[in-house]
Design a protein around this motif. Structure first.
Motif, mmCIF file in Angstrom:
data_model
loop_
_atom_site.group_PDB
_atom_site.id
_atom_site.type_symbol
_atom_site.label_atom_id
_atom_site.label_comp_id
_atom_site.label_asym_id
_atom_site.label_seq_id
_atom_site.Cartn_x
_atom_site.Cartn_y
_atom_site.Cartn_z
ATOM 1 N N ILE A 42 0.841 -1.202 0.000
ATOM 2 C CA ILE A 42 0.000 0.000 0.000
ATOM 3 C C ILE A 42 0.875 1.251 0.000
ATOM 4 C CG2 ILE A 42 -1.626 1.350 1.397
ATOM 5 C CD1 ILE A 42 -2.926 -1.385 2.182
ATOM 6 N N GLU A 43 1.926 1.252 0.808
ATOM 7 C CA GLU A 43 2.845 2.402 0.832
ATOM 8 C C GLU A 43 3.519 2.585 -0.526
ATOM 9 O OE1 GLU A 43 5.672 2.361 4.068
ATOM 10 O OE2 GLU A 43 4.089 1.896 5.513
ATOM 11 N N ALA A 44 3.930 1.490 -1.149
ATOM 12 C CA ALA A 44 4.577 1.588 -2.464
ATOM 13 C C ALA A 44 3.607 2.178 -3.486
ATOM 14 C CB ALA A 44 5.072 0.209 -2.920
ATOM 15 N N ARG A 45 2.354 1.739 -3.444
ATOM 16 C CA ARG A 45 1.353 2.280 -4.367
ATOM 17 C C ARG A 45 1.170 3.779 -4.143
ATOM 18 N NH1 ARG A 45 -5.066 0.699 -4.964
ATOM 19 N NH2 ARG A 45 -5.494 2.304 -6.517
ATOM 20 N N HIS A 46 1.033 4.179 -2.866
ATOM 21 C CA HIS A 46 0.876 5.597 -2.547
ATOM 22 C C HIS A 46 2.112 6.406 -2.925
ATOM 23 C CE1 HIS A 46 -3.049 5.459 -0.685
ATOM 24 N NE2 HIS A 46 -2.662 4.454 0.086
ATOM 25 N N ALA A 47 3.280 5.777 -2.912
ATOM 26 C CA ALA A 47 4.526 6.466 -3.271
ATOM 27 C C ALA A 47 4.710 6.550 -4.784
ATOM 28 C CB ALA A 47 5.719 5.753 -2.643
ATOM 29 N N GLY A 48 3.804 5.943 -5.547
ATOM 30 C CA GLY A 48 3.876 6.024 -6.997
ATOM 31 C C GLY A 48 4.685 4.930 -7.663
ATOM 32 N N VAL A 49 5.038 3.884 -6.931
ATOM 33 C CA VAL A 49 5.766 2.768 -7.529
ATOM 34 C C VAL A 49 4.796 2.003 -8.424
ATOM 35 C CG1 VAL A 49 7.038 0.631 -7.072
ATOM 36 C CG2 VAL A 49 7.293 2.585 -5.530
ATOM 37 N N ALA A 50 5.167 1.815 -9.667
ATOM 38 C CA ALA A 50 4.323 1.093 -10.614
ATOM 39 C C ALA A 50 4.245 -0.378 -10.224
ATOM 40 C CB ALA A 50 4.873 1.227 -12.025
ATOM 41 N N LYS A 51 3.089 -0.978 -10.466
ATOM 42 C CA LYS A 51 2.876 -2.392 -10.137
ATOM 43 C C LYS A 51 3.937 -3.276 -10.786
ATOM 44 C CE LYS A 51 -0.553 -6.072 -10.595
ATOM 45 N NZ LYS A 51 -1.904 -6.419 -11.076
ATOM 46 N N ASP A 52 4.191 -3.095 -12.073
ATOM 47 C CA ASP A 52 5.174 -3.923 -12.769
ATOM 48 C C ASP A 52 6.572 -3.742 -12.190
ATOM 49 O OD1 ASP A 52 3.242 -5.014 -14.410
ATOM 50 O OD2 ASP A 52 3.601 -3.593 -16.046
#
Length: 146
Positions: A42-52
């Motif tokens: 969730i933190e990675a998603r909020h930080a803008g890290v792309a899923k791939d």
């Protein structure tokens, strides 16, 4: 937290979890790993890290079961609108716990069925009532008694 820091924190969390053994969710270490991974994704998603990008960076070194667990978490977090970390992590914890006794029923569960119920849990006040609600969602969707 920078994007790369989020990814590396996630990788270290899952790398230590990959040494836990054959089960994708052994008691209690797998449940703890699922909570940590849930919050980190969730933190990675909020930080803008792309899923791939996240999937590419985390795959090396993970055993099959832990890799599958993490892939499931990434799919659920990235393929649906955001949930509060406390709600999703509690759901994932219970999902792992219930799978110890009811693996086939839990494996057949679709996150799309759980998601609207989890969104309702987010609306509860006070905040301390949210995690138990999220944990009950696993039972509601699978039909497994609490």
């Amino acid at each position: 937290m920078t994007r790369m820091a989020a990814v590396f924190t996630l990788l270290s969390c899952m790398a230590s979890a990959s040494a836990l053994g054959a089960s994708s969710c052994p008691f209690p270490e797998g449940m703890q790993a699922s909570i940590g991974a849930s919050k980190q994704v969730i933190e990675a998603r909020h930080a803008g890290v792309a899923k791939d990008d996240l999937l590419t960076r985390m795959s090396p070194g993970l055993n099959g079961q832990m890799s599958q667990l993490l892939n499931n978490i990434v799919d659920e977090v990235y393929d649906h609108p955001a949930l509060l970390p406390e709600v999703y992590a509690a759901y994932r914890f219970e999902h792992c716990f219930v799978s110890q006794q009811h693996a086939e029923q839990v494996a057949a569960m679709k996150f799309a069925d759980a998601y609207p119920l989890l969104k309702k849990c987010e609306q509860l006040h006070p905040e301390g009532t949210r995690p138990p609600c999220a944990m009950r969602v696993v039972h509601t969707v699978t039909g497994i008694p609490e």
